[in-house]
Design a protein around this motif. Structure first.
Motif, mmCIF file in Angstrom:
data_model
loop_
_atom_site.group_PDB
_atom_site.id
_atom_site.type_symbol
_atom_site.label_atom_id
_atom_site.label_comp_id
_atom_site.label_asym_id
_atom_site.label_seq_id
_atom_site.Cartn_x
_atom_site.Cartn_y
_atom_site.Cartn_z
ATOM 1 N N ALA A 239 0.795 -1.170 0.119
ATOM 2 C CA ALA A 239 0.144 -0.005 0.142
ATOM 3 C C ALA A 239 0.709 1.295 -0.038
ATOM 4 C CB ALA A 239 -0.878 0.029 1.240
ATOM 5 N N VAL A 240 1.942 1.171 0.739
ATOM 6 C CA VAL A 240 2.881 2.517 0.944
ATOM 7 C C VAL A 240 3.411 2.820 -0.432
ATOM 8 C CG1 VAL A 240 4.891 3.339 1.805
ATOM 9 C CG2 VAL A 240 3.438 1.889 3.098
ATOM 10 N N PRO A 241 4.076 1.913 -1.485
ATOM 11 C CA PRO A 241 4.365 2.623 -2.754
ATOM 12 C C PRO A 241 3.232 2.797 -3.655
ATOM 13 C CG PRO A 241 5.145 0.217 -2.283
ATOM 14 C CD PRO A 241 4.340 0.610 -1.073
ATOM 15 N N VAL A 242 1.913 2.220 -3.505
ATOM 16 C CA VAL A 242 0.893 2.584 -4.327
ATOM 17 C C VAL A 242 0.500 4.024 -3.918
ATOM 18 C CG1 VAL A 242 -1.574 2.172 -4.514
ATOM 19 C CG2 VAL A 242 -0.026 0.437 -4.737
ATOM 20 N N VAL A 243 0.372 4.347 -2.739
ATOM 21 C CA VAL A 243 0.175 5.666 -2.265
ATOM 22 C C VAL A 243 0.888 6.793 -2.648
ATOM 23 C CG1 VAL A 243 -0.397 7.201 -0.188
ATOM 24 C CG2 VAL A 243 -1.382 4.842 -0.182
ATOM 25 N N ARG A 244 2.259 6.421 -2.661
ATOM 26 C CA ARG A 244 3.288 7.222 -3.054
ATOM 27 C C ARG A 244 3.143 7.490 -4.442
ATOM 28 N NH1 ARG A 244 8.496 4.553 0.222
ATOM 29 N NH2 ARG A 244 8.383 5.551 2.010
ATOM 30 N N ARG A 245 2.815 6.888 -5.316
ATOM 31 C CA ARG A 245 2.843 6.817 -6.779
ATOM 32 C C ARG A 245 1.523 7.747 -6.977
ATOM 33 N NH1 ARG A 245 5.627 2.396 -6.666
ATOM 34 N NH2 ARG A 245 7.064 1.906 -8.432
ATOM 35 N N LEU A 246 0.408 7.488 -6.344
ATOM 36 C CA LEU A 246 -0.771 8.271 -6.427
ATOM 37 C C LEU A 246 -0.492 9.598 -5.930
ATOM 38 C CD1 LEU A 246 -3.483 6.065 -5.026
ATOM 39 C CD2 LEU A 246 -3.466 6.784 -7.258
ATOM 40 N N ILE A 247 0.285 10.013 -5.065
ATOM 41 C CA ILE A 247 0.786 11.276 -4.531
ATOM 42 C C ILE A 247 1.323 12.189 -5.545
ATOM 43 C CG2 ILE A 247 2.028 12.560 -2.948
ATOM 44 C CD1 ILE A 247 0.918 10.689 -0.853
ATOM 45 N N ALA A 248 2.384 11.279 -6.120
ATOM 46 C CA ALA A 248 3.380 11.752 -7.120
ATOM 47 C C ALA A 248 2.717 11.636 -8.567
ATOM 48 C CB ALA A 248 4.578 10.994 -7.427
ATOM 49 N N ARG A 249 1.293 11.235 -8.639
ATOM 50 C CA ARG A 249 0.479 11.371 -9.898
ATOM 51 C C ARG A 249 1.197 10.359 -11.074
ATOM 52 N NH1 ARG A 249 -3.186 16.216 -10.310
ATOM 53 N NH2 ARG A 249 -3.185 16.721 -8.155
ATOM 54 N N GLU A 250 1.986 9.337 -10.568
ATOM 55 C CA GLU A 250 2.595 8.341 -11.608
ATOM 56 C C GLU A 250 1.573 7.385 -11.661
ATOM 57 O OE1 GLU A 250 6.047 7.026 -9.543
ATOM 58 O OE2 GLU A 250 6.790 8.968 -9.637
ATOM 59 N N CYS B 281 3.935 -5.406 -7.785
ATOM 60 C CA CYS B 281 2.989 -5.655 -6.590
ATOM 61 C C CYS B 281 2.590 -6.951 -6.624
ATOM 62 C CB CYS B 281 1.978 -4.590 -6.476
ATOM 63 S SG CYS B 281 0.937 -4.788 -5.129
ATOM 64 N N ALA B 282 1.889 -7.326 -7.738
ATOM 65 C CA ALA B 282 1.461 -8.861 -8.054
ATOM 66 C C ALA B 282 2.441 -10.014 -7.814
ATOM 67 C CB ALA B 282 0.832 -8.899 -9.326
ATOM 68 N N GLU B 283 3.632 -9.726 -8.322
ATOM 69 C CA GLU B 283 4.710 -10.687 -8.047
ATOM 70 C C GLU B 283 5.254 -10.752 -6.731
ATOM 71 O OE1 GLU B 283 9.008 -11.455 -9.866
ATOM 72 O OE2 GLU B 283 7.920 -10.002 -10.663
ATOM 73 N N HIS B 284 5.252 -9.686 -5.887
ATOM 74 C CA HIS B 284 5.538 -9.749 -4.575
ATOM 75 C C HIS B 284 4.608 -10.542 -3.773
ATOM 76 C CE1 HIS B 284 7.514 -8.389 -0.845
ATOM 77 N NE2 HIS B 284 6.420 -8.193 -0.411
ATOM 78 N N ILE B 285 3.256 -10.282 -3.947
ATOM 79 C CA ILE B 285 2.200 -10.987 -3.226
ATOM 80 C C ILE B 285 1.938 -12.360 -3.655
ATOM 81 C CG2 ILE B 285 -0.287 -10.642 -2.755
ATOM 82 C CD1 ILE B 285 0.199 -7.807 -2.677
#
Length: 85
Positions: A45-56, A66-70
């Motif tokens: 969730a942390v990298p996803v939120v960071r990408r949302l904030i950075a508009r990436e 993410c899918a590969e990690h999980i």
């Protein structure tokens, strides 16, 4: 998908052997496994939120890293038709 089915099959076989020997499985209860799943998802969730904030773009990250990690390396092959097989 094959490694998951193979793992499930081996797990079932070991479970049957444990049952025949009358011993309890050392595996954690389902509630502990759900906690582990929550940890994996929460960690991503942390990298996803960071990408949302950075508009990436978020979706490419979720589909690959993410899918590969999980779900393991098989998840990446499942999302890319060229790599499946």
């Amino acid at each position: 998908m094959k490694p998951y089915l193979f793992s499930l099959g081996i797990g079932l076989l070991v479970g049957v052997l444990y049952g025949m020997m009358g011993v309890r499985s050392p595996a954690p209860p389902v509630i502990a496994l759900m906690g582990l799943l929550g940890m994996l998802v929460g960690e991503q969730a942390v990298p996803v939120v960071r990408r949302l904030i950075a508009r990436e773009p978020v979706l490419p990250y979720v589909r690959t890293e993410c899918a590969e990690h999980i779900l393991g390396p098989q998840a990446r092959r499942g999302c890319d038709p060229e790599q499946s097989g």
